[in-house]
Design a protein around this motif. Structure first.
Motif, PDB file in Angstrom:
ATOM      1  N   GLY A  65     143.906  55.465  30.315  1.00 14.83           N
ATOM      2  CA  GLY A  65     142.961  56.399  30.910  1.00 14.83           C
ATOM      3  C   GLY A  65     142.466  56.022  32.298  1.00 14.83           C
ATOM      4  O   GLY A  65     141.661  56.728  32.890  1.00 14.83           O
ATOM      5  N   THR A 112     146.897  59.559  33.746  1.00 14.04           N
ATOM      6  CA  THR A 112     147.121  59.748  32.319  1.00 14.04           C
ATOM      7  C   THR A 112     147.572  61.179  32.042  1.00 14.04           C
ATOM      8  O   THR A 112     147.043  62.132  32.610  1.00 14.04           O
ATOM      9  CB  THR A 112     145.809  59.471  31.544  1.00 14.04           C
ATOM     10  OG1 THR A 112     145.355  58.163  31.893  1.00 14.04           O
ATOM     11  CG2 THR A 112     146.023  59.559  30.056  1.00 14.04           C
ATOM     12  N   ARG A 121     147.778  64.002  29.149  1.00 17.45           N
ATOM     13  CA  ARG A 121     147.111  64.290  27.876  1.00 17.45           C
ATOM     14  C   ARG A 121     147.589  65.619  27.302  1.00 17.45           C
ATOM     15  O   ARG A 121     147.989  66.508  28.043  1.00 17.45           O
ATOM     16  CB  ARG A 121     145.604  64.334  28.071  1.00 17.45           C
ATOM     17  CG  ARG A 121     145.025  63.004  28.570  1.00 17.45           C
ATOM     18  CD  ARG A 121     143.532  63.104  28.835  1.00 17.45           C
ATOM     19  NE  ARG A 121     142.999  61.875  29.377  1.00 17.45           N
ATOM     20  CZ  ARG A 121     142.562  60.847  28.654  1.00 17.45           C
ATOM     21  NH1 ARG A 121     142.583  60.915  27.347  1.00 17.45           N
ATOM     22  NH2 ARG A 121     142.096  59.764  29.241  1.00 17.45           N
ATOM     23  N   ASP A 122     147.487  65.742  25.975  1.00 17.22           N
ATOM     24  CA  ASP A 122     147.834  67.010  25.336  1.00 17.22           C
ATOM     25  C   ASP A 122     146.612  67.920  25.278  1.00 17.22           C
ATOM     26  O   ASP A 122     145.553  67.578  25.826  1.00 17.22           O
ATOM     27  CB  ASP A 122     148.433  66.777  23.946  1.00 17.22           C
ATOM     28  CG  ASP A 122     147.458  66.176  22.943  1.00 17.22           C
ATOM     29  OD1 ASP A 122     146.229  66.162  23.210  1.00 17.22           O
ATOM     30  OD2 ASP A 122     147.913  65.711  21.883  1.00 17.22           O
ATOM     31  N   THR A 149     144.576  68.496  23.034  1.00 16.39           N
ATOM     32  CA  THR A 149     143.419  67.929  22.328  1.00 16.39           C
ATOM     33  C   THR A 149     142.889  66.682  23.034  1.00 16.39           C
ATOM     34  O   THR A 149     142.110  65.930  22.463  1.00 16.39           O
ATOM     35  CB  THR A 149     143.774  67.588  20.869  1.00 16.39           C
ATOM     36  OG1 THR A 149     144.817  66.609  20.860  1.00 16.39           O
ATOM     37  CG2 THR A 149     144.197  68.837  20.098  1.00 16.39           C
ATOM     38  N   ASN A 150     143.359  66.448  24.258  1.00 13.30           N
ATOM     39  CA  ASN A 150     142.917  65.352  25.111  1.00 13.30           C
ATOM     40  C   ASN A 150     143.407  63.972  24.664  1.00 13.30           C
ATOM     41  O   ASN A 150     142.874  62.960  25.067  1.00 13.30           O
ATOM     42  CB  ASN A 150     141.387  65.353  25.275  1.00 13.30           C
ATOM     43  CG  ASN A 150     140.968  64.713  26.585  1.00 13.30           C
ATOM     44  OD1 ASN A 150     141.702  64.760  27.570  1.00 13.30           O
ATOM     45  ND2 ASN A 150     139.797  64.099  26.599  1.00 13.30           N
ATOM     46  N   HIS A 151     144.432  63.939  23.812  1.00 15.12           N
ATOM     47  CA  HIS A 151     145.035  62.671  23.414  1.00 15.12           C
ATOM     48  C   HIS A 151     146.064  62.257  24.453  1.00 15.12           C
ATOM     49  O   HIS A 151     146.816  63.084  24.966  1.00 15.12           O
ATOM     50  CB  HIS A 151     145.708  62.782  22.031  1.00 15.12           C
ATOM     51  CG  HIS A 151     144.720  62.909  20.927  1.00 15.12           C
ATOM     52  ND1 HIS A 151     144.358  64.117  20.386  1.00 15.12           N
ATOM     53  CD2 HIS A 151     144.008  61.966  20.274  1.00 15.12           C
ATOM     54  CE1 HIS A 151     143.471  63.927  19.443  1.00 15.12           C
ATOM     55  NE2 HIS A 151     143.229  62.617  19.350  1.00 15.12           N
ATOM     56  N   VAL A 152     146.113  60.954  24.720  1.00 15.42           N
ATOM     57  CA  VAL A 152     147.065  60.430  25.698  1.00 15.42           C
ATOM     58  C   VAL A 152     148.469  60.552  25.132  1.00 15.42           C
ATOM     59  O   VAL A 152     148.747  60.101  24.021  1.00 15.42           O
ATOM     60  CB  VAL A 152     146.745  58.953  26.029  1.00 15.42           C
ATOM     61  CG1 VAL A 152     147.804  58.368  26.940  1.00 15.42           C
ATOM     62  CG2 VAL A 152     145.362  58.818  26.645  1.00 15.42           C
ATOM     63  N   ILE A 153     149.355  61.178  25.924  1.00 18.27           N
ATOM     64  CA  ILE A 153     150.752  61.321  25.498  1.00 18.27           C
ATOM     65  C   ILE A 153     151.733  60.709  26.495  1.00 18.27           C
ATOM     66  O   ILE A 153     152.927  60.717  26.275  1.00 18.27           O
ATOM     67  CB  ILE A 153     151.114  62.805  25.239  1.00 18.27           C
ATOM     68  CG1 ILE A 153     150.934  63.637  26.503  1.00 18.27           C
ATOM     69  CG2 ILE A 153     150.310  63.364  24.079  1.00 18.27           C
ATOM     70  CD1 ILE A 153     151.502  65.042  26.413  1.00 18.27           C
TER      71      ILE A 153
END
Length: 151
Positions: A25, A51, A53-54, A56-60
């Motif tokens: 992040g 970063t 993110r998808d 849902t704000n998850h790191v991808i």
């Protein structure tokens, strides 16, 4: 693996750190490093890593945006050679008044080698007391974009 396959050995760890930080992040802006082309040529790159993110704000992953700055680096090196080999004493200071350029002619004239002056305050450390204020004023104006000739 991008880092393993394309980054020169002396930069592998630091470039991997940039990508790892982005995965955590933390963005990195304006990181300079070389890469090797398929043909074996070195290309200097300016990288911005952020970063990815998808929804849902998850790191991808990481998005890296690079810019080829090889020509700029070469031009800066040529400029530095020109300054260093000039027949006139040339110095430069940063915004804090600290020496960041000192050519060979300045070394011959002043008796201080480049390593002795780099990072030192030009006015405080090298200008005699009676000229400190006037020289500082000229430098302050130059830092604001005003040129002074023949001082």
């Amino acid at each position: 693996n991008l880092v393993r396959d394309f980054i020169t050995a002396d930069f592998k760890a630091s470039v991997q750190e940039v990508f790892d930080k982005a995965l955590g992040g933390e963005e990195t802006a304006n990181y300079e490093f070389p890469v090797m082309t398929k043909g074996g040529a070195r290309v200097d790159v300016l990288l911005n890593a952020t970063t990815r993110r998808d929804e849902t704000n998850h790191v991808i992953g990481v998005v890296g945006i690079g810019q080829d700055i090889t020509a700029r680096i070469n031009q800066e090196q040529e400029y530095a050679k020109l300054i260093d080999s000039a027949n006139a004493p040339i110095f430069g200071i940063d915004r804090d008044g600290r020496v960041d350029v000192w050519n060979r002619c300045a070394s011959r004239l002043m008796g201080f080698e480049t390593g002795e002056v780099m990072g030192k305050h030009l006015v405080d450390d090298f200008i005699t007391t009676e000229y400190k204020e006037r020289v500082q004023n000229v430098l302050d104006k130059a830092l604001q974009g005003e040129e002074t000739a023949n001082y």
